[in-house]
Write a protein that holds these residues in place. Sequence first.
Motif, short mmCIF file in Angstrom:
data_model
loop_
_atom_site.label_atom_id
_atom_site.label_comp_id
_atom_site.label_asym_id
_atom_site.label_seq_id
_atom_site.Cartn_x
_atom_site.Cartn_y
_atom_site.Cartn_z
N TRP A 74 23.63 18.00 13.65
CA TRP A 74 22.85 19.20 13.32
C TRP A 74 21.42 19.05 13.83
N LYS A 75 20.89 20.12 14.39
CA LYS A 75 19.47 20.13 14.77
C LYS A 75 18.71 20.76 13.61
N VAL A 76 17.92 19.94 12.94
CA VAL A 76 17.19 20.37 11.76
C VAL A 76 15.72 20.05 11.97
N GLU A 77 14.88 21.03 11.69
CA GLU A 77 13.44 20.81 11.82
C GLU A 77 12.99 19.74 10.83
N PRO A 78 12.04 18.89 11.23
CA PRO A 78 11.63 17.77 10.37
C PRO A 78 11.27 18.17 8.95
N GLU A 79 10.61 19.30 8.77
CA GLU A 79 10.19 19.70 7.42
C GLU A 79 11.36 20.14 6.54
N ARG A 80 12.55 20.33 7.12
CA ARG A 80 13.72 20.76 6.34
C ARG A 80 14.77 19.66 6.20
N VAL A 81 14.54 18.50 6.81
CA VAL A 81 15.56 17.45 6.81
C VAL A 81 15.99 17.07 5.40
N GLU A 82 15.06 16.86 4.51
CA GLU A 82 15.39 16.45 3.13
C GLU A 82 16.21 17.54 2.43
N LYS A 106 19.43 18.27 22.75
CA LYS A 106 19.03 19.24 21.73
C LYS A 106 18.23 18.61 20.59
N GLY A 107 18.22 17.31 20.49
CA GLY A 107 17.45 16.65 19.44
C GLY A 107 18.10 16.73 18.07
N PHE A 108 19.40 16.47 17.99
CA PHE A 108 20.09 16.49 16.71
C PHE A 108 19.53 15.39 15.80
N THR A 109 19.30 15.74 14.53
CA THR A 109 18.67 14.79 13.60
C THR A 109 19.50 14.46 12.37
N LEU A 110 20.45 15.31 12.01
CA LEU A 110 21.32 15.03 10.87
C LEU A 110 22.75 14.89 11.36
N PHE A 111 23.46 13.91 10.80
CA PHE A 111 24.83 13.61 11.19
C PHE A 111 25.67 13.59 9.92
N THR A 112 26.76 14.36 9.92
CA THR A 112 27.65 14.37 8.76
C THR A 112 29.09 14.11 9.21
N MET A 113 29.86 13.45 8.35
CA MET A 113 31.31 13.31 8.57
C MET A 113 32.00 14.25 7.60
N TYR A 138 24.45 23.25 16.03
CA TYR A 138 25.20 22.04 15.71
C TYR A 138 26.35 21.89 16.69
N GLU A 139 26.90 20.69 16.74
CA GLU A 139 28.09 20.42 17.54
C GLU A 139 29.04 19.58 16.71
N ILE A 140 30.34 19.74 16.97
CA ILE A 140 31.38 19.02 16.24
C ILE A 140 32.07 18.07 17.20
N LEU A 141 32.17 16.83 16.80
CA LEU A 141 32.90 15.83 17.57
C LEU A 141 34.11 15.42 16.73
N PHE A 142 35.28 15.95 17.06
CA PHE A 142 36.48 15.63 16.30
C PHE A 142 37.00 14.25 16.70
N SER A 143 37.47 13.52 15.71
CA SER A 143 38.08 12.21 15.98
C SER A 143 39.44 12.42 16.64
N GLU A 144 39.74 11.58 17.60
CA GLU A 144 41.05 11.65 18.25
C GLU A 144 42.01 10.62 17.66
N ARG A 145 41.50 9.42 17.36
CA ARG A 145 42.33 8.42 16.71
C ARG A 145 41.42 7.37 16.09
N GLU A 146 41.94 6.73 15.07
CA GLU A 146 41.19 5.70 14.37
C GLU A 146 41.49 4.35 15.03
N LEU A 147 40.46 3.69 15.50
CA LEU A 147 40.63 2.40 16.17
C LEU A 147 40.37 1.23 15.23
#
Length: 161
Positions: A74-82, A106-113, A138-147
């Motif tokens: 997620w690209k979140v402005e610094p003042e909204r990260v919290e 794009k400068g993504f700053t928050l990462f969620t699973m 935001y962008e989504i990176l789907f898992s393909e397999r668990e290593l």
Amino acid sequence: MELDSVDRKILIALQGDLGDSPEPYACMARELDVSEDEVIRRIKSMLDQGIIRRLGAMIRHIEAGIGFNGMVVWKVEPERVEEVGNLLASFPEVTHCYERPPFGDKGFTLFTMVHAASEEGCLETIKSMSEQTGITDYEILFSERELKKVSMTYFDEEDLI
């Protein structure tokens, strides 16, 4: 606190899988030839003293039927990260939520699973997260397999016994 051999064996056991027993500490106690209450007392003592910082379960989500997960950046402005981080972390489908230095073009700053039983469920949750936060970049990176998925090992038997 000076750790004795039972404490050390408890620490080694806690690093691994406790199994699917409804009474994992009773199983551990039998292996150590002490009571379940003694195992629990020792764990609490090590928590109180900071020897153990926390205990947590690692769910094998694929085996549990939660077969889709995506890392959402997620690209979140610094003042909204919290604010945004706390809101994203409140979703039950989110297991990890991290702030990191700006990443990528794009400068993504928050990462969620995000975890769900299906790709559609995952996408619905992410859409809801976007709507509730107002974050649309935001962008989504789907898992393909668990290593690899294992608990951390901080020490082995030779280190503690």
